[in-house]
Design a protein around this motif. Structure first.
Motif, PDB file in Angstrom:
ATOM      1  N   SER A 180      43.609  57.273  44.623  1.00 35.08           N
ATOM      2  CA  SER A 180      44.937  56.728  44.921  1.00 35.08           C
ATOM      3  C   SER A 180      45.973  57.829  45.041  1.00 35.08           C
ATOM      4  CB  SER A 180      45.359  55.730  43.828  1.00 35.08           C
ATOM      5  OG  SER A 180      44.456  54.658  43.772  1.00 35.08           O
TER       6      SER A 180
ATOM      7  N   GLN B 285      46.455  49.191  46.295  1.00 37.76           N
ATOM      8  CA  GLN B 285      45.649  48.368  45.405  1.00 37.76           C
ATOM      9  C   GLN B 285      46.486  47.154  45.005  1.00 37.76           C
ATOM     10  OE1 GLN B 285      44.412  51.592  42.885  1.00 37.76           O
ATOM     11  NE2 GLN B 285      42.630  50.473  42.182  1.00 37.76           N
TER      12      GLN B 285
ATOM     13  N   ASP C   5      43.573  50.958  50.142  1.00 36.13           N
ATOM     14  CA  ASP C   5      43.153  51.330  48.786  1.00 36.13           C
ATOM     15  C   ASP C   5      42.477  50.131  48.133  1.00 36.13           C
ATOM     16  OD1 ASP C   5      42.740  52.476  46.356  1.00 36.13           O
ATOM     17  OD2 ASP C   5      44.819  53.090  46.033  1.00 36.13           O
ATOM     18  N   GLU C   6      41.170  50.147  48.097  1.00 38.61           N
ATOM     19  CA  GLU C   6      40.367  49.057  47.543  1.00 38.61           C
ATOM     20  C   GLU C   6      40.915  47.694  47.963  1.00 38.61           C
ATOM     21  OE1 GLU C   6      39.266  49.550  43.494  1.00 38.61           O
ATOM     22  OE2 GLU C   6      39.432  51.724  43.581  1.00 38.61           O
TER      23      GLU C   6
HETATM   24 MG   LIG Z   1      43.064  53.870  42.458  1.00 38.11          MG
END
Ligand SMILES: [Mg+2]
Ligand SMILES: Nc1ncnc2c1ncn2[C@@H]1O[C@H](COP(=O)(O)OP(=O)(O)O)[C@@H](O)[C@H]1O
Lengths: 266, 290
Positions: free
Chosen positions: B47, B92, B170-171
């Motif tokens: 991240s 995220q 991000d994910e």
């Molecule tokens: Mg992360």
């Protein structure tokens, strides 16, 4: 964001100051705040300064970090000094710039008052630098215990305090995350006209409140699920206990106070 | 846009006792148009890495370049907003960023900030709602009345509506149900192909990395651990296990197959069906060519 740095944020450590009972620290600092105002001579100021510096060095926290943490108050300290320079007119005239006089009394007065200020802030910040918020709340709950007799909600107050302290870092993280997310969507928090910048706060505040409420609800549920019912009859995980070192510090501090009284007016 | 990291380090809370080096001397190059998967254990700096891509943070040391934009410790692009309109980031749990009264307004928020005309925004919204799997009726509802998965779709639509050239994810599927995960990844993949995006996917899922990426970067403790084609990187079981990562299921299967039958089928990112026919062929031929 300033990378989440808080002034006086707890710095983990193993020093003597860190290991003292939080009640000892609070008591000593409480009385220190009063005796700072008793100093009135070079020697008595030196005694106080020596005590403050010795405590600071004992914490083993890097000095540059402590001083940097004081940045916002440096301004106030300098301001106090200058104010005294200007308004005091006792003693001899030291400098005379086109009718604007600076007196020796002003320099001494200014120096003394800013010194007081500096000592106060330095010593009080040592408390939060070396004591976890939880320890501070435990100590306050314990010290306010007598107030329970008059039905003062000591436990509830302490609980409120520890919950708020617990969530400050979480909230700061959340603020950082959301402001980054909104900045990625083109919000500019830093530049532009004031009106625009105030408007830019809405996309930050709404998500923050939403998540704070959600957290509060979840916490309440979790506490209930674990059978929390308030302070009555609840045992403690962390028992506060005065050790030998605490008594030694008390003795030392009393010695400092006596020396201070003895050296006043010298 | 090409993306290059040149000896980049990033330190959180530098010059305090809390200083923490999250990225350490990281260098790599992502060519324009590629689909890159960034994989690594929690805390490996994924991240932190992606926050450099649209200038949210600047390297403590080294240089990041995204197309013509350069970021170093003391230099940033003159027009940060332009960079952010060209690099879209889905964070995220992006549903935490929703704030508007209606879904539609929230999706329009990004493009409005970047100065897209309102007819154009309307056009984009009706196309993107379909893409992300929302329906028209939901556009007028409050985003806070939707389910978690739907909120995620709204947040993603909000980033897509800006029409970035580089899409950073991000994910993006963390916490969705398996079907939602699959749909969402397929959607990102289609977008990548149709709009010739440069896509950077941070993921825990080796399956997604194998299926969608053409370039994989493995991070460990803020440094680059491995980099290369998915079939090369993701088939190295021992190396991956050393950094608490698993190989994709297909590689596990081929590995087990080799152990049981003593026959090696090389991993070329084949689908399950392709592997099945390969095995069938071998069994039919009685392995004459082994
Ligand atoms: Mg992360
Ligand atoms: N705002 C922050 N302040 C201090 N440390 C941070 C912050 N954000 C992340 N870190 C630390 O940096 C490291 C990398 O974090 P991150 O980039 O979030 O990893 P990942 O996304 O791979 O899980 C972790 O050790 C994490 O604790």
């Amino acid at each position: 964001m300033n990378n989440g740095l808080i002034i006086g944020q707890y710095v983990p450590g193993e020093s003597l100051v860190h290991r003292l009972d939080p009640r000892t620290k609070i008591t000593v600092i409480f009385f220190f705040v009063f005796i700072v105002f008793l100093a009135n001579s070079v020697v008595s100021y030196s005694v106080l300064t020596l005590f403050a510096l010795a405590s600071t060095f004992t914490t083993r926290i890097p000095i540059y970090y402590i001083l940097k943490g004081l940045t916002p108050v440096w301004f106030l300290i300098v301001f106090t000094f200058i104010l005294h320079l200007i308004v005091t007119n006792e003693g001899n005239v030291l400098i005379n710039i086109i009718g604007f006089k600076i007196y020796s009394g002003g320099v001494i007065q200014g120096f003394a008052i800013s010194m007081r200020f500096f000592l106060l802030i330095l010593v009080t910040s040592l408390l939060t630098l070396t004591t976890t918020p939880i320890e501070i709340t435990d100590a306050i709950e314990d010290m306010l215990h007598p107030l329970k007799k008059v039905r003062f909600p000591v436990h509830e107050l302490a609980l409120m305090m520890s919950i708020s302290l617990r969530f400050i870092p979480t909230l700061m993280q959340e603020t950082d995350k959301i402001s980054k997310a909104q900045a990625s969507r083109g919000v500019d928090f830093r530049t532009g006209p004031l009106k625009e910048r105030i408007k830019a706060v809405v996309p930050l505040l709404v998500p923050l409140f939403v998540s704070a409420f959600k957290r509060a609800e979840e916490l309440a549920m979790a506490m209930e699920a674990r059978g929390y019912q308030g302070g009555e009859g609840r045992s403690k995980l962390r028992e506060l206990k005065l050790e030998k070192r605490d008594f030694i510090i008390f003795a030392l501090f009393i010695a400092v106070v006596i020396t201070l009284f003895a050296t006043r007016n010298y | 846009m090409d993306i290059t990291f040149n000896h980049v380090s990033y330190i959180y809370q530098a010059n305090t006792p809390f200083a923490h080096k999250a990225i350490d001397d990281l260098s790599f190059h992502i060519p324009s148009g590629s689909f890159t998967a960034v994989v690594g254990h929690t805390g490996s700096g994924k991240s932190t890495l992606i926050q450099h891509l649209n200038g949210l943070i600047r390297p403590s040391d080294g240089e990041v370049s995204i197309g013509d934009y350069r970021l170093t410790n003391n230099a940033k692009p003159a027009d940060m907003k332009e960079l952010r309109s060209r690099v879209g980031v889905v964070f995220q749990y992006p549903e935490h960023q929703l704030f508007e009264e209606t879904v539609k307004k929230d999706i329009a928020f990004g493009p409005e900030n970047f100065g897209v005309a309102s007819e154009e925004i309307d056009k984009r919204i009706s196309r993107i709602t379909a893409d992300v799997g929302l329906n028209e009726e939901q556009l007028e509802r409050s985003p806070f009345d939707l389910s978690g998965g739907q909120m995620r779709r709204v947040a993603i639509a909000g980033v897509l509506a800006v029409q970035p050239e580089v899409l950073v994810l991000d994910e993006p599927t963390a916490g969705l149900d398996p079907r939602g995960q699959h749909e969402m990844m397929e959607m990102f993949h289609n977008l990548h192909e149709q709009q010739r995006l440069t896509t950077i996917l941070v993921t825990h899922s080796m399956e997604d990395a194998v299926r969608y990426a053409d370039h994989v970067i493995i991070l460990n403790n803020g440094t680059k651990y491995m980099e290369g084609k998915p079939e090369d990187v993701l088939s190295r079981k021992e190396a991956l296990q050393r950094v608490q990562l698993d190989v994709p299921e297909m590689v596990q299967f081929l590995d087990a197959f080799e152990k049981k039958f003593g026959k090696k089928i090389p991993f070329r990112r084949q689908s399950a069906a392709a592997i099945a026919s390969e095995i069938r062929d071998r069994l039919r031929e009685g392995d004459r060519y082994e």
